[in-house]
Design an enzyme around this catalytic site. Structure first.
Site, PDB file in Angstrom:
ATOM      1  N   GLU A  46     -32.292  11.557 -19.134  1.00  7.70           N
ATOM      2  CA  GLU A  46     -32.909  12.876 -19.159  1.00  7.70           C
ATOM      3  C   GLU A  46     -34.388  12.654 -18.856  1.00  7.70           C
ATOM      4  O   GLU A  46     -35.033  11.840 -19.516  1.00  7.70           O
ATOM      5  CB  GLU A  46     -32.727  13.496 -20.550  1.00  7.70           C
ATOM      6  CG  GLU A  46     -33.083  14.955 -20.586  1.00  7.70           C
ATOM      7  CD  GLU A  46     -32.926  15.563 -21.973  1.00  7.70           C
ATOM      8  OE1 GLU A  46     -33.597  16.558 -22.229  1.00  7.70           O
ATOM      9  OE2 GLU A  46     -32.149  15.039 -22.786  1.00  7.70           O
ATOM     10  N   ARG A 273     -25.846   1.320 -29.406  1.00  5.69           N
ATOM     11  CA  ARG A 273     -27.166   1.336 -28.794  1.00  5.69           C
ATOM     12  C   ARG A 273     -27.984   0.138 -29.262  1.00  5.69           C
ATOM     13  O   ARG A 273     -27.694  -0.467 -30.296  1.00  5.69           O
ATOM     14  CB  ARG A 273     -27.905   2.641 -29.098  1.00  5.69           C
ATOM     15  CG  ARG A 273     -28.177   2.915 -30.551  1.00  5.69           C
ATOM     16  CD  ARG A 273     -29.128   4.105 -30.734  1.00  5.69           C
ATOM     17  NE  ARG A 273     -28.725   5.263 -29.936  1.00  5.69           N
ATOM     18  CZ  ARG A 273     -29.552   5.897 -29.071  1.00  5.69           C
ATOM     19  NH1 ARG A 273     -30.789   5.498 -28.894  1.00  5.69           N
ATOM     20  NH2 ARG A 273     -29.144   6.939 -28.414  1.00  5.69           N
ATOM     21  N   LYS A 283     -37.346   8.637 -28.087  1.00  6.53           N
ATOM     22  CA  LYS A 283     -38.306   9.161 -27.109  1.00  6.53           C
ATOM     23  C   LYS A 283     -39.277  10.135 -27.753  1.00  6.53           C
ATOM     24  O   LYS A 283     -40.428  10.225 -27.349  1.00  6.53           O
ATOM     25  CB  LYS A 283     -37.552   9.853 -25.970  1.00  6.53           C
ATOM     26  CG  LYS A 283     -37.094   8.880 -24.893  1.00  6.53           C
ATOM     27  CD  LYS A 283     -36.700   9.619 -23.636  1.00  6.53           C
ATOM     28  CE  LYS A 283     -35.228   9.939 -23.655  1.00  6.53           C
ATOM     29  NZ  LYS A 283     -34.751  10.518 -22.384  1.00  6.53           N
TER      30      LYS A 283
HETATM   31  P1  ATP Z   1     -32.526  11.780 -26.037  1.00 10.39           P
HETATM   32  O1  ATP Z   1     -31.183  12.121 -25.457  1.00 10.39           O
HETATM   33  O2  ATP Z   1     -32.624  11.887 -27.499  1.00 10.39           O
HETATM   34  O3  ATP Z   1     -33.677  12.365 -25.308  1.00 10.39           O
HETATM   35  P2  ATP Z   1     -31.901   9.152 -25.132  1.00 10.39           P
HETATM   36  O4  ATP Z   1     -32.611   7.894 -25.478  1.00 10.39           O
HETATM   37  O5  ATP Z   1     -30.463   9.288 -25.394  1.00 10.39           O
HETATM   38  O6  ATP Z   1     -32.739  10.258 -25.848  1.00 10.39           O
HETATM   39  P3  ATP Z   1     -31.335   9.660 -22.383  1.00 10.39           P
HETATM   40  O7  ATP Z   1     -32.275   9.923 -21.275  1.00 10.39           O
HETATM   41  O8  ATP Z   1     -30.313  10.687 -22.672  1.00 10.39           O
HETATM   42  O9  ATP Z   1     -32.221   9.438 -23.630  1.00 10.39           O
HETATM   43  O10 ATP Z   1     -30.649   8.252 -22.187  1.00 10.39           O
HETATM   44  C1  ATP Z   1     -30.067   7.866 -20.988  1.00 10.39           C
HETATM   45  C2  ATP Z   1     -29.000   6.842 -21.255  1.00 10.39           C
HETATM   46  O11 ATP Z   1     -29.531   5.734 -21.960  1.00 10.39           O
HETATM   47  C3  ATP Z   1     -27.902   7.419 -22.119  1.00 10.39           C
HETATM   48  O12 ATP Z   1     -26.665   7.135 -21.504  1.00 10.39           O
HETATM   49  C4  ATP Z   1     -28.023   6.713 -23.418  1.00 10.39           C
HETATM   50  O13 ATP Z   1     -26.775   6.484 -23.977  1.00 10.39           O
HETATM   51  C5  ATP Z   1     -28.705   5.399 -23.044  1.00 10.39           C
HETATM   52  N1  ATP Z   1     -29.534   4.924 -24.153  1.00 10.39           N
HETATM   53  C6  ATP Z   1     -30.517   5.584 -24.767  1.00 10.39           C
HETATM   54  N2  ATP Z   1     -31.037   4.845 -25.781  1.00 10.39           N
HETATM   55  C7  ATP Z   1     -30.356   3.683 -25.800  1.00 10.39           C
HETATM   56  C8  ATP Z   1     -30.405   2.504 -26.611  1.00 10.39           C
HETATM   57  N3  ATP Z   1     -31.286   2.368 -27.609  1.00 10.39           N
HETATM   58  N4  ATP Z   1     -29.549   1.496 -26.338  1.00 10.39           N
HETATM   59  C9  ATP Z   1     -28.668   1.615 -25.325  1.00 10.39           C
HETATM   60  N5  ATP Z   1     -28.566   2.683 -24.531  1.00 10.39           N
HETATM   61  C10 ATP Z   1     -29.392   3.716 -24.752  1.00 10.39           C
HETATM   62 MG    MG Z   2     -29.406  11.306 -24.571  1.00 10.61          MG
END
Ligand code: ATP
Ligand code: MG
Length: 572
Positions: A46, A273, A283
């Site tokens: 995102e 994760r 984030k």
């Molecule tokens: P949010 O959705 O809360 O803004 P997010 O960290 O999930 O935060 P995304 O941009 O949705 O952000 O993440 C993109 C991809 O990265 C998703 O598929 C998510 O599963 C993966 N991802 C995010 N954080 C981690 C992590 N700490 N370890 C492994 N994969 C991650």
């Molecule tokens: Mg996410």
């Protein structure tokens, strides 16, 4: 063809344990021909922040898997369905970071917002088949009606709205006839489902907001759970890999795909994760650190972001190695930051040129060395490499040594410089301290020493030994530099263990950044460029800062210290 692919992946994954559980699933799918011979993954960020090391793990996993299988493909897809928080700055930064990590999505760059029309068609299909309805309950009542994990929900009075009316209202929602939150489109599933996610989840919410790519066209925006599976299906993704918290969203992911004419049905697979000690990975919190100026932007070298590590001097290969070594699992855990440092150190030990830099200089005058004379010593750039090259180190009457390599009243075990004692100047001569000069406050400002000319190169012909070897730079030839010492951003190992009443800012490490402005580094560093690795002898691994370093005003960051606390831990 499928079989060859499988062998391919196993070899690439030559860990001790064979292929991880995700690759095992893919191998099985190839054997049964579930998706033909196709392996197609995606990374769906995102664009509401910069990428962090957790994202790097996800990228290495998704893209790494596609690379492992012959003909495997991977997409970069911006999941930009939320109009409010997303910015093009993030889109560009994310692309840059992924390229830097060494992945190339070629022509497979997509935006979820390009599928808005398609999502709407799927929603119409659901409405037309009686599987979605417009609800007009206020938000708090919707919440009440939802029930709790132990108490079933109850049906909304609008649940049986006639299909024609739903269609008309949805059209009006789309065209901006209503205010934010006035109505909502929901899936009609089961209000008493044990899985709360299945209790008539939202599909579209009204947001009269401008989207950075679709402008004012839409007044409704799709929910993540509704849109995500369709995004995957539209792109022909075979395996939709996501983090564990989406595990109990999977039935919903499947329901949405099963109840419309989706082009295919990708399989969602969840993994744990990455959590790292002494840092945060949310984030929202990282953004807060940036906006409240507690760090110097998203690329502050202490941030766990890809851009932060890059600026600090960490290489993409170290990040990819780290991602590979930690592997994938189904169980959440905390990875020790020292393990990451260990991997960086291992790599830099192989790649870094050895140089001398004095971070806290103390002037030394060599009284028996001719004024105006300069000589040069040859030194190996990197003794780890066979043909690592050599460089010349100039030597003259005045040099700088590290202030803490001298002690006036030194105990016996202090093997460095003290009055009357002898040390080796690395690559140069034995040096004896004869005299010291102090300022009014009693601080030592200068040492008067002599060298033994017989010890040129660092050995005494009479076989006498010295215990200590210290680094130095020639005062006349040294370059002024700023050196920044970086350490963990937080003092708490597991930020999930924060005490009640405290917030994460209370755990910021005051020594996470130490800026030293009066450092003296050897002249070969005039050619330093950001990203090039150096070992400052006895001080750690360094690289020029990509934001501030210039030839006129050099700035070096400590990437990692020399101390190998990880290896020590392992021995224990
Ligand atoms: P949010 O959705 O809360 O803004 P997010 O960290 O999930 O935060 P995304 O941009 O949705 O952000 O993440 C993109 C991809 O990265 C998703 O598929 C998510 O599963 C993966 N991802 C995010 N954080 C981690 C992590 N700490 N370890 C492994 N994969 C991650
Ligand atoms: Mg996410």
């Amino acid at each position: 063809m499928g079989k060859e692919n499988i062998i391919n992946a196993d070899e690439n994954d030559k860990g001790k344990k064979g292929p991880d559980f995700i690759r095992q699933i893919i191998n099985r799918d190839l054997e049964t021909g579930k998706n033909g011979t196709r392996v197609h993954t995606r990374f769906p960020p995102e664009p509401n922040g910069y990428l962090h090391i957790g994202h790097a793990k996800s990228i290495c996993l998704n893209f790494g898997i596609a690379e492992d299988y012959e003909g495997g493909l991977y997409n970069l897809r911006f999941d930009d369905t939320n109009p409010e928080k997303e910015e093009t700055e993030y889109v560009e930064a994310i692309k840059e970071d992924i390229k830097w990590l060494g992945f190339d999505w070629k022509d497979r760059l997509f935006f979820a917002s390009d599928y808005f029309d398609k999502f709407y068609e799927f929603a119409l299909e659901l409405v037309n088949s009686g599987k979605a309805y417009v609800d007009s309950l206020p938000a708090e009542e919707i919440r009440e009606y939802r029930g709790t994990p132990t108490k079933p929900g109850k049906n909304s009075p609008y649940r049986d709205r006639p299909i024609e009316e739903n269609l008309e209202m949805l059209e009006n929602m789309k065209n901006g006839k209503y205010k934010d939150g006035e109505h909502i489109l929901r899936a009609k599933i089961d209000m008493s489902h044990v899985n709360m996610n299945m209790r008539d989840p939202a599909i579209y919410r009204i947001k009269n907001a401008r989207h950075h790519r679709t402008g004012d066209k839409w007044h409704i925006y799709p929910m993540y759970d509704f849109a995500h599976g369709y995004e995957d299906a539209i792109e022909g993704i075979t395996h939709s890999i996501c983090t564990l918290e989406f595990e109990n969203h999977r039935p919903l992911y499947d329901w949405f795909l099963n109840n419309v004419s989706a082009p295919c049905h990708p399989q969602q697979i969840e993994f744990a994760r990455l959590n790292l000690s002494y840092t945060v990975m949310s984030k929202r919190l990282l953004l807060e650190l940036v906006t409240s100026n507690l760090v110097d932007g998203w690329d502050d070298p202490r941030m766990p972001t890809i851009s932060g590590f890059r600026r600090r001097g960490v290489t993409p290969t170290a990040i990819r190695k780290f991602a590979k070594e930690i592997g994938v699992s189904k169980v959440n855990s905390l990875i020790d930051m020292n393990f990451f440092y260990y991997i960086i150190r291992e790599e830099m030990n192989e790649t870094a040129d050895r140089v001398m830099a004095v971070l806290d200089p103390l002037r030394v005058v060599i009284t028996n060395y001719e004024e105006g004379k300069t000589e040069e010593f040859d030194a190996d750039n990197n003794p780890q490499i066979e043909d690592g090259g050599t460089r010349k180190i100039p030597f003259s009457r005045e040099i700088y040594i590290e202030r803490d390599d001298f002690m006036e009243d030194a105990p016996k075990k202090f093997f460095r410089l003290a009055p009357g004692r002898e040390v080796r100047l690395k690559h140069a001569y034995f040096l004896t301290c004869n005299d010291l000069i102090k300022d009014k406050e009693g601080n030592v400002t200068e040492l008067h020493c002599t060298i033994d000319p017989e010890t040129r190169g660092g050995n005494a012909p009479d076989g006498r030994k010295v215990k200590g070897t210290i680094h130095w730079v020639s005062a006349a030839h040294a370059i002024d530099a700023e050196v920044r010492l970086y350490d963990n951003l937080f003092t708490l190992e597991d930020m999930a263990d924060m005490e009640e009443g405290k917030e994460y800012k209370d755990y910021l490490n005051p020594e996470s950044e130490i800026i030293l402005k009066n450092c003296k580094v050897e002249p070969s560093l005039a050619h330093a460029v950001p990203g090039a690795p150096y070992q400052f002898l006895r001080k750690g691994y360094f690289s020029a800062d990509s934001k501030y370093h210039t030839r006129e005003k050099p700035v070096f960051n400590r990437v990692v210290a020399l101390k190998d606390s990880w290896a020590k831990l392992q021995k224990k």
